[in-house]
Scaffold this active site. Structure first.
Site, PDB file in Angstrom:
ATOM      1  N   HIS A  36      -7.635 -15.005   5.763  1.00 50.97           N
ATOM      2  CA  HIS A  36      -8.451 -13.914   6.328  1.00 50.97           C
ATOM      3  C   HIS A  36      -9.662 -14.478   7.093  1.00 50.97           C
ATOM      4  CE1 HIS A  36      -6.329 -10.656   4.463  1.00 50.97           C
ATOM      5  NE2 HIS A  36      -6.792 -10.820   3.246  1.00 50.97           N
ATOM      6  N   ARG A  64      -0.087   1.567  -0.970  1.00 49.33           N
ATOM      7  CA  ARG A  64      -0.746   2.834  -1.261  1.00 49.33           C
ATOM      8  C   ARG A  64      -0.037   3.959  -0.504  1.00 49.33           C
ATOM      9  NH1 ARG A  64      -4.941   6.123   0.543  1.00 49.33           N
ATOM     10  NH2 ARG A  64      -4.942   5.000   2.514  1.00 49.33           N
TER      11      ARG A  64
HETATM   12  P1  A3P Z   1      -2.935   1.957   3.023  1.00 53.49           P
HETATM   13  O1  A3P Z   1      -4.027   1.685   2.048  1.00 53.49           O
HETATM   14  O2  A3P Z   1      -3.438   2.693   4.235  1.00 53.49           O
HETATM   15  O3  A3P Z   1      -1.758   2.609   2.422  1.00 53.49           O
HETATM   16  P2  A3P Z   1      -2.921  -5.566   3.318  1.00 53.49           P
HETATM   17  O4  A3P Z   1      -1.516  -5.943   3.034  1.00 53.49           O
HETATM   18  O5  A3P Z   1      -3.500  -6.284   4.502  1.00 53.49           O
HETATM   19  O6  A3P Z   1      -3.781  -5.628   2.114  1.00 53.49           O
HETATM   20  O7  A3P Z   1      -2.879  -4.031   3.803  1.00 53.49           O
HETATM   21  C1  A3P Z   1      -2.601  -3.020   2.899  1.00 53.49           C
HETATM   22  C2  A3P Z   1      -2.202  -1.773   3.668  1.00 53.49           C
HETATM   23  O8  A3P Z   1      -0.885  -1.938   4.207  1.00 53.49           O
HETATM   24  C3  A3P Z   1      -2.136  -0.566   2.746  1.00 53.49           C
HETATM   25  O9  A3P Z   1      -2.421   0.551   3.582  1.00 53.49           O
HETATM   26  C4  A3P Z   1      -0.668  -0.602   2.324  1.00 53.49           C
HETATM   27  O10 A3P Z   1      -0.207   0.619   1.810  1.00 53.49           O
HETATM   28  C5  A3P Z   1       0.002  -0.962   3.641  1.00 53.49           C
HETATM   29  N1  A3P Z   1       1.320  -1.568   3.473  1.00 53.49           N
HETATM   30  C6  A3P Z   1       1.733  -2.436   2.529  1.00 53.49           C
HETATM   31  N2  A3P Z   1       3.017  -2.757   2.706  1.00 53.49           N
HETATM   32  C7  A3P Z   1       3.441  -2.065   3.790  1.00 53.49           C
HETATM   33  C8  A3P Z   1       4.698  -1.964   4.461  1.00 53.49           C
HETATM   34  N3  A3P Z   1       5.761  -2.625   4.054  1.00 53.49           N
HETATM   35  N4  A3P Z   1       4.761  -1.171   5.535  1.00 53.49           N
HETATM   36  C9  A3P Z   1       3.684  -0.471   5.971  1.00 53.49           C
HETATM   37  N5  A3P Z   1       2.474  -0.518   5.365  1.00 53.49           N
HETATM   38  C10 A3P Z   1       2.352  -1.313   4.295  1.00 53.49           C
END
Ligand code: A3P
Length: 312
Positions: free
Chosen positions: A115, A276
């Site tokens: 990150h 989420r």
């Molecule tokens: P939301 O909180 O809006 O649902 P990161 O992986 O960078 O931590 O980001 C997390 C975000 O990506 C969360 O968004 C999560 O739900 C979403 N996310 C995780 N896996 C995903 C997938 N396979 N496709 C789309 N969104 C995804």
């Protein structure tokens, strides 16, 4: 716990205080290889998703990793276990993560994640011929997703939310606009990688969460596979391999896996919190029109000149 989540300013970016030591060691000691592939992102912009996609793309010739094979590691591992995160744990000597020495010896191509903003990358990443795939997400959904994540971290680490005053979305919004966001300021992080992708198109690929969610996901996944040196053959395309990979890594599929419903990530957080809602536009359920207006103005100011925009 409050201080554990505290953000400290380091080299012009905001770093969680509990990660700072590892970040500094990673900067000083990590040695990139020309064959490395890095996933770079801000938190909550689709890192987990990109890890799943790239892991599957580059391992698809391994008989145990066929996208629809019941032995695919994605089916019983959280994506974060399969793609190492450089900013925390490895340089803090936290088993079962590899040590920095073991990291050097992983088979190539190594798929790794960070990150840290581009300006603070270890020098060898900048000078090697590695590939960097960056994922960005519109600021409104990023902010809302991070707020929910923050509340979950507090709940996981403290237990009872009532004992600890969780930040309101209003507080979070104010901090975000002031630039206080993990690995942020948000706008600086995104702008820097966007510019790098224009200056070094063979090294840095800039992807948007919203594009992967859209109708052209197949062409984005195809381009990404080409970019990292694992293009799909005509035969694979005819066989529907790209769609199989997209389906395997889809939000609904990953979210429903037992490992992601009940497992835990290195005793830090429940895996289910990585999945989420997975939507574009959830911000509309949390932000007031004036907050949206303020962020839209910031977007125009920061991204307008460089020709970057997000579908929100
Ligand atoms: P939301 O909180 O809006 O649902 P990161 O992986 O960078 O931590 O980001 C997390 C975000 O990506 C969360 O968004 C999560 O739900 C979403 N996310 C995780 N896996 C995903 C997938 N396979 N496709 C789309 N969104 C995804």
């Amino acid at each position: 716990m409050g201080s554990k989540l505290e953000l400290v300013k380091y080299q012009n970016f905001w770093c969680r205080s509990f990660r700072l030591k590892d970040v500094i060691h990673y900067q000083k000691h990590f040695i990139a290889q020309d064959t490395d592939i890095f996933i770079a992102s801000l938190p909550k912009t689709g890192t987990t998703w990109l890890k799943s996609l790239l892991f599957t793309i580059i391992n698809r010739f391994n008989p145990d990793h066929q996208p629809l094979n019941k032995n695919s590691p994605l089916l019983n591992h959280n994506p974060h276990e399969l793609v190492y995160f450089l900013d925390h744990g490895i340089y803090g000597g936290k088993p079962p993560l590899p040590s920095p020495q073991q990291l050097q010896q992983l088979p190539s191509p190594r798929l790794l994640q960070t990150h840290v903003p581009y300006a603070s990358f270890p020098k060898s990443i900048k000078t090697s011929s590695c590939k960097i795939v960056y994922i960005a997400r519109n600021p409104l959904d990023t902010l809302v997703s991070q707020w929910h994540w923050h509340l979950k971290l507090i709940k996981n680490w403290v237990g009872d939310l009532d004992e600890f005053q969780p930040p309101s979305i209003e507080d979070f919004f104010k901090e975000f606009c002031l630039g206080r966001f993990p690995s942020g300021p948000y706008f600086d992080h995104v702008t820097e990688f966007f510019k790098q992708s224009l200056q070094q198109p063979n090294k840095v690929m800039f992807l948007k969460y919203e594009d992967l969610k859209g109708d052209h996901v197949v062409s984005h996944v195809k381009k990404m596979a080409e970019f990292v040196g694992f293009p799909f053959s005509d035969h694979e395309e005819d066989e529907g391999v790209i769609n199989d990979i997209i389906e395997l890594c889809s939000f609904n599929n990953l979210k429903e896996l037992e490992i992601n419903k009940t497992g835990m990530m290195r005793k830090l957080i429940d895996n289910k919190n990585f999945f989420r809602k997975g939507e574009v536009g959830d911000w509309a359920n949390h932000l007031t029109p004036s907050m949206v207006e303020e962020i839209n103005i910031l977007m125009q100011e920061k991204f307008g000149d460089i020709g970057l925009s997000f579908q929100v």
